[in-house]
Scaffold this motif. Structure first.
Motif, short mmCIF file in Angstrom:
data_model
loop_
_atom_site.label_atom_id
_atom_site.label_comp_id
_atom_site.label_asym_id
_atom_site.label_seq_id
_atom_site.Cartn_x
_atom_site.Cartn_y
_atom_site.Cartn_z
N GLN A 22 0.79 -1.25 -0.17
CA GLN A 22 -0.03 -0.15 -0.04
C GLN A 22 0.80 1.20 -0.08
O GLN A 22 1.90 1.23 0.60
N ASN A 23 0.36 2.20 -0.65
CA ASN A 23 1.11 3.62 -0.69
C ASN A 23 0.28 4.51 0.60
O ASN A 23 -0.61 4.42 0.60
N ILE A 24 1.42 5.00 1.15
CA ILE A 24 0.96 5.77 2.30
C ILE A 24 1.46 7.27 2.36
O ILE A 24 2.70 7.15 2.04
N LEU A 25 0.73 8.25 2.52
CA LEU A 25 1.27 9.67 2.39
C LEU A 25 0.99 10.16 3.75
O LEU A 25 -0.23 10.47 4.21
N ILE A 26 1.80 10.61 4.39
CA ILE A 26 1.81 11.29 5.85
C ILE A 26 2.07 12.71 5.61
O ILE A 26 2.93 13.10 5.32
N LYS A 27 0.96 13.48 6.01
CA LYS A 27 0.65 14.84 5.34
C LYS A 27 1.21 15.92 6.67
O LYS A 27 0.55 15.45 7.77
N ASN A 28 1.97 16.76 6.40
CA ASN A 28 1.99 17.96 7.29
C ASN A 28 2.23 17.83 8.56
O ASN A 28 2.10 18.36 9.50
N GLY A 29 3.49 16.66 8.91
CA GLY A 29 3.83 16.68 10.22
C GLY A 29 5.12 17.40 10.64
O GLY A 29 5.69 17.98 9.65
N LEU A 45 6.24 10.25 1.79
CA LEU A 45 5.25 9.33 0.81
C LEU A 45 6.01 8.07 0.93
O LEU A 45 7.35 7.97 0.84
N ILE A 46 5.21 6.87 1.33
CA ILE A 46 5.78 5.60 1.27
C ILE A 46 5.22 4.87 0.10
O ILE A 46 3.93 5.04 -0.09
N SER A 47 6.10 4.35 -0.91
CA SER A 47 5.70 3.54 -2.04
C SER A 47 6.08 2.33 -2.01
O SER A 47 7.64 2.09 -1.88
N ASP A 48 5.52 1.06 -2.17
CA ASP A 48 5.86 -0.16 -2.10
C ASP A 48 6.74 -0.55 -0.92
O ASP A 48 7.82 -1.06 -1.15
N GLY A 49 6.48 -0.01 0.13
CA GLY A 49 6.98 -0.43 1.25
C GLY A 49 8.24 0.34 1.78
O GLY A 49 9.11 0.13 2.80
N LYS A 50 8.49 1.33 0.82
CA LYS A 50 9.68 2.22 0.88
C LYS A 50 9.53 3.72 1.05
O LYS A 50 8.51 4.02 0.42
N ILE A 51 10.33 4.58 1.72
CA ILE A 51 10.29 5.84 1.63
C ILE A 51 10.64 6.40 0.23
O ILE A 51 11.47 6.22 -0.14
N ALA A 52 9.44 6.99 -0.52
CA ALA A 52 9.75 7.34 -1.80
C ALA A 52 10.06 8.97 -1.80
O ALA A 52 10.84 9.51 -2.41
N ARG A 53 9.28 9.61 -1.11
CA ARG A 53 9.70 11.32 -0.81
C ARG A 53 9.59 11.88 0.30
O ARG A 53 8.78 11.37 0.94
N ASP A 68 -3.51 12.41 8.06
CA ASP A 68 -2.96 13.83 8.38
C ASP A 68 -2.11 13.78 9.74
O ASP A 68 -2.66 13.30 10.74
N ALA A 69 -1.08 14.25 9.73
CA ALA A 69 -0.29 14.26 10.80
C ALA A 69 -0.09 15.81 11.28
O ALA A 69 0.90 16.13 12.01
N THR A 70 -0.93 16.62 10.97
CA THR A 70 -0.84 18.02 11.48
C THR A 70 -0.44 18.21 12.92
O THR A 70 -1.38 17.38 13.54
N ASP A 71 0.32 18.68 13.32
CA ASP A 71 0.73 19.05 14.78
C ASP A 71 1.16 17.73 15.37
O ASP A 71 1.17 17.44 16.79
N MET A 72 1.48 16.60 14.75
CA MET A 72 1.81 15.37 15.04
C MET A 72 3.40 15.26 14.82
O MET A 72 3.87 16.06 13.83
N TYR A 73 4.12 14.38 15.52
CA TYR A 73 5.66 14.27 15.25
C TYR A 73 5.95 12.85 14.34
O TYR A 73 5.37 11.88 14.97
N VAL A 74 6.58 12.89 13.63
CA VAL A 74 6.73 11.72 12.34
C VAL A 74 8.01 11.27 12.58
O VAL A 74 9.32 12.28 12.27
N MET A 75 8.59 10.09 12.64
CA MET A 75 9.78 9.80 13.10
C MET A 75 9.91 8.40 12.77
O MET A 75 8.88 7.56 12.45
N PRO A 76 11.30 8.05 12.42
CA PRO A 76 11.57 6.53 11.88
C PRO A 76 11.01 5.45 13.17
O PRO A 76 10.94 5.79 14.37
#
Lengths: 451, 420
Positions: A22-29, A45-53, A68-76
């Protein structure tokens, strides 16, 4: 009827996890890349299980799940360099040297501890053999793909081989005190290593002599010796349970004598006393944030260990070694700010890129960089705050934990013969160490507090 | 800097400082009277005044600008001082032999010089309920301040008899009893505590007749004497109980026997919070940083438990139930706060609620004029992991912020000699 009900639970849990690619786009974090700084209002952006952009205002390709990751922290995804979850057995305690056994053979994908670790943002753990033997079994780096049912599907393919060593009280207690065989002291522990490596040298010579035709009779095959040979040839990374400064210095001398240069000392509670020596050797350290005084060899400990090691240039990680602690490694890392004023980036590295390096998987994990695995965790609140709450954990681009879709009962396996589900009286305040599991109950002195 | 070679074996190099102190221009988290800006005057071990524009000629002035002052935290259940090294039984003094030994006093065995005590207090924990555990009546716990060189200097004047309520839970993962055996064991255990209680009441009857008739009664029965404050309803009985069914049974038991009770542990309190609230029984729960008691429970069951009980109307105090890491009390409270309890209630759970539960709230648990000067001066939020403690007052003593952990850091962070 009861049985049918239980199968339904199983199906409900497994289905959403069956989706792959699945492709996942985590927005605005607030994106904490770990290696390339912090990026505000940024998409991943995650595509095919890898970080694409990683950029701002990425538009979602068709079929992409948007988070939607507005006001959230995105980390590995957080990486635990020392755990015993997802395992059906931990110690092959029958001999001081058991290099041939493999944790890959005892993986248990149904362990609820995997889900609980995901709910703490942990995507990868190092499923280790216990500390009963000076040279224990081979460990397995696993991805927390909770929902898969085949044990092999937990394995992180391509991760380097690793093996557990152990020094000090545990091998002494199990073998010397327990079975009256070497080692009964820290002197004996040294000789177990020297004996094993010397035997492996002779084994390798015999094998080579036969291959070259110097000898005619094929020498007997030994998986134990093959494994030791692989260690000496740098094909297997050593992770050594250790506490006291003297025993750590001992093992570095032994390794030097046998030409082995890669080692991660685990626990290493007295690492702070010999931080310059560890740094000079190039050894790394994987420590508890604050555990001490549960046995004599950790009585002279300090919670400043991780910060002293870091300041002295020793690559350091914070690990759990516990089904409980693994759920809040982000908090354990934050304790280095209470005890030693580590900067945010330094503290977060202790549970991401540093353990990735110790497991030899840093080319693929441990930071948010294009091309790396899609292992991501999203927090409400800064992950180093005591008030932080993990919201979502993604492994290889698949959502494995989502606080918004988190049913009460997340077990995948329920015993059909179980009438009542057991309540375990909390061993409250007794640290849930598991390094000495499967060692005879007579070795436990009262409480399950052995590590 | 401290550079002597033997300091690693000490735990406190500087001496605690007595005297009067005036903390100026600070943020005061009084707990009971809101959060205010102002000054705190400490005199003779007490909080002499709280307000603005306080002047004192004798007091040493401490600038509290940008600092936060809280009452010292109280851990409502710990083995601190009763255990030195977890794996060495000879250093563990919390579990005496015998199933009915309420006369065993924790205060007797608390080691004022335990290395873990300074390690704990430098995180802002100034007071703990040090308690025995083990059998059905394992002994009497003691509330102690974490500064002093004798038990008398440390005692906060409150004690509590502990009871372990019969448990239908498994003791640990290696407990291989069948479910039937477990319920049989529990039935037997309930019958046993009923017998015990009948004997206690019989003793109380004789004791009360003797008192009423002023008869001198020659006897020596320390067990029964230890139970009398509970039997007369003067002190609460501190009952450890965790699984839902056991909590229900305990609620019924204390109701039938008309026992004033405090429940401890209560890890499944969230499943039965309304009933606990209705019974008006205060709860000491924790650790918050703990696994759920059952595999099928939510991963955050231990995090949310304190908040759920609070919302149901239960008076909740938080404990670590730890020994050497009792210092993690603020983090346990922080997790409870994040997972539904809120910071304000979590603060009460480590200050005024324990003080009320132990009956020492006239002297402890908040920043009010006349109370014991147990105060923590912090750089920020008391529960936040990165917060530093700048000053620590216990009974008005300015206690040095030193412990084995800080001293080892001082000695080894820049080790000399280094490599050569």
């Amino acid at each position: 009827m009861m049985m049918l009900h239980k199968y339904l639970i199983l199906i409900i849990i497994v289905l959403p996890f069956g989706i792959s690619g699945q492709n996942i786009l985590i927005k605005n974090g607030h994106v904490l890349t770990i290696t390339k700084g912090n990026l505000e209002k940024t998409d991943v952006l995650i595509s095919d299980g890898k970080i694409a952009r990683i950029a701002s205002n990425i538009s979602a390709p068709p079929g992409t799940k948007v988070v939607d990751a507005t006001d959230m922290y995105v980390m590995p995804g957080i990486i635990d360099a020392h755990s015993h979850i997802a395992l059906d057995a931990i110690n092959e305690a029958a001999s001081p040297v058991t290099a041939e056994v493999q944790m890959a053979d005892v993986l248990n994908p149904f362990d609820i501890a995997i889900y609980r670790a995901l709910a703490g943002g942990v995507t990868i753990s190092h499923a280790m053999h216990g500390s009963a033997n000076a040279i224990g079994g081979q460990c397995q780096t696993i991805k927390h793909r909770y929902g898969v049912t085949h044990p092999d599907e937990l394995i992180m393919k391509g991760a380097p081989r690793t093996i557990k060593f152990a020094l000090g009280e545990n091998p002494i207690r199990v073998h010397g005190e327990g079975s009256k065989i070497l080692p009964n002291t820290r002197m004996g522990v040294e000789q177990v290593f020297r004996n094993a490596f010397s035997e492996a040298q002779l084994y390798m010579k015999a094998q080579n002599d036969f291959k070259k035709g110097v000898t005619k009779n094929e020498p007997p095959y030994s998986l134990r010796m093959e494994t030791l040979a692989d260690i000496m040839q740098g094909k297997i990374l050593i992770h050594c349970h250790s506490y006291r400064a003297d025993e750590i210095l001992m093992l570095m001398r032994v390794l030097k004598d046998y030409g082995i240069d890669k080692i991660c000392f685990q626990h290493v509670n007295e690492g702070f006393k010999i931080a310059p020596e560890l740094a000079a050797f190039g050894a790394t350290a994987s420590v508890f944030s604050d555990w001490w005084a549960y046995k004599f060899e950790v009585y002279y400990s300090t919670a400043y260990n991780a910060s002293i090691l870091t300041r002295n240039g020793v690559l350091t990680s914070i690990n759990s070694d516990s089904d409980e602690l693994i759920r809040h490694l982000y908090h354990e890392a934050a304790k280095t700010q209470r005890y030693g004023h580590l900067k945010d980036e330094e503290a977060l590295a202790l549970i991401t890129i540093n353990p990735a390096k110790q497991l030899g998987i840093d080319a693929r994990t441990g930071s948010l960089e294009v091309g790396k695995d899609g292992d991501i965790t999203i927090f409400k609140g800064h992950p180093l705050s005591v008030y932080a709450i993990p919201q979502m954990t993604i492994v290889d681009g698949i959502v494995r934990f989502d606080i918004k879709n988190d049913p009460d009962d997340m077990r995948m396996f329920i015993s059909p013969t179980e009438k009542y589900t057991s309540f375990y009286e909390s061993e409250a305040g007794m640290e849930h160490h598991s390094c000495m599991e499967d060692v005879g109950a007579w070795l436990f002195e009262g409480l399950h507090h052995e590590h | 800097m401290l550079t002597t070679t033997h300091i690693a074996f000490g735990q406190q190099v500087k001496k605690a400082e007595a005297g009067n102190f005036l903390i100026k221009n600070t943020t005061i988290h009084t707990i009971t009277q809101g959060t205010i800006k102002g000054d705190i005057l400490i005199e003779d071990g007490r909080i002499a005044n709280v307000g603005s524009g306080i002047v004192s000629k004798e007091a040493r002035v401490i600038d509290g600008t940008n600092k936060h002052v809280y009452p010292g935290m109280i851990d409502s259940g710990s083995r601190l001082g009763l255990q030195e090294i977890g794996s060495i039984s000879l250093t563990k003094d919390f579990s005496e032999l015998g199933d009915f030994v309420p006369q065993m006093k924790a205060l007797t065995a608390v080691n004022p010089n335990s290395v873990s005590i300074p390690v704990t207090r430098v995180n802002g924990v100034t007071t703990v309920f040090a308690k025995p555990q083990g059998g059905t009546f394992p002994g009497t716990g003691a509330v102690i301040d974490l500064f002093g060189y004798t038990p008398e200097q440390m005692s906060a004047g409150a004690e509590g008899v502990i009871m372990q309520f019969p448990s239908t839970g498994r003791r640990h993962r290696w407990d291989s009893r069948t479910d039937e055996d477990i319920s049989k064991d529990a039935e037997k255990a309930i019958a046993k505590i009923n017998d015990m209680w009948n004997e206690i009441l019989a003793y109380k009857k004789i004791d009360s007749i003797a008192k009423a008739t002023r008869t001198v009664w020659d006897n020596y029965n320390p067990q029964m004497q230890a139970m009398m404050p509970v039997a007369y309803g003067k002190n609460p009985l501190f009952i450890e109980v965790n699984a839902k069914n056991d909590i229900e049974a305990a609620l019924q038991w204390v109701k039938d026997k008309n026992i004033k009770a405090v429940f401890m542990g209560v890890s499944e309190g969230w499943r039965i919070a309304d009933k606990i609230a209705q019974a008006g029984i205060p709860v000491i729960t924790g650790p918050v940083l703990d696994l759920p008691g059952r595999e099928y429970h939510r991963y955050d069951a231990s995090y949310t438990n304190a908040g759920i009980m609070t919302k149901a109307g239960v008076k909740v105090a938080i404990r670590t139930n730890d020994a050497e890491n009792t210092r993690n009390l603020p983090f346990n409270a922080g997790f409870a706060a994040a997972y539904g309890m809120g910071v304000e209630e979590a603060l009460k759970a480590v200050t005024i609620h324990p003080a009320q539960i132990f009956g020492i709230d006239k002297m402890y648990g908040s920043i009010e004029k006349g109370k014991v000067a147990n105060l923590v001066v912090a750089t920020g939020d008391l529960f936040e992991t990165s917060t530093q403690i700048d000053y620590l007052f216990i009974r008005g003593w300015n206690v040095p912020l030193e412990s084995r952990h800080t001293l080892l850091n001082d000695e080894f962070s820049e080790r000399t000699p280094g490599l050569k």
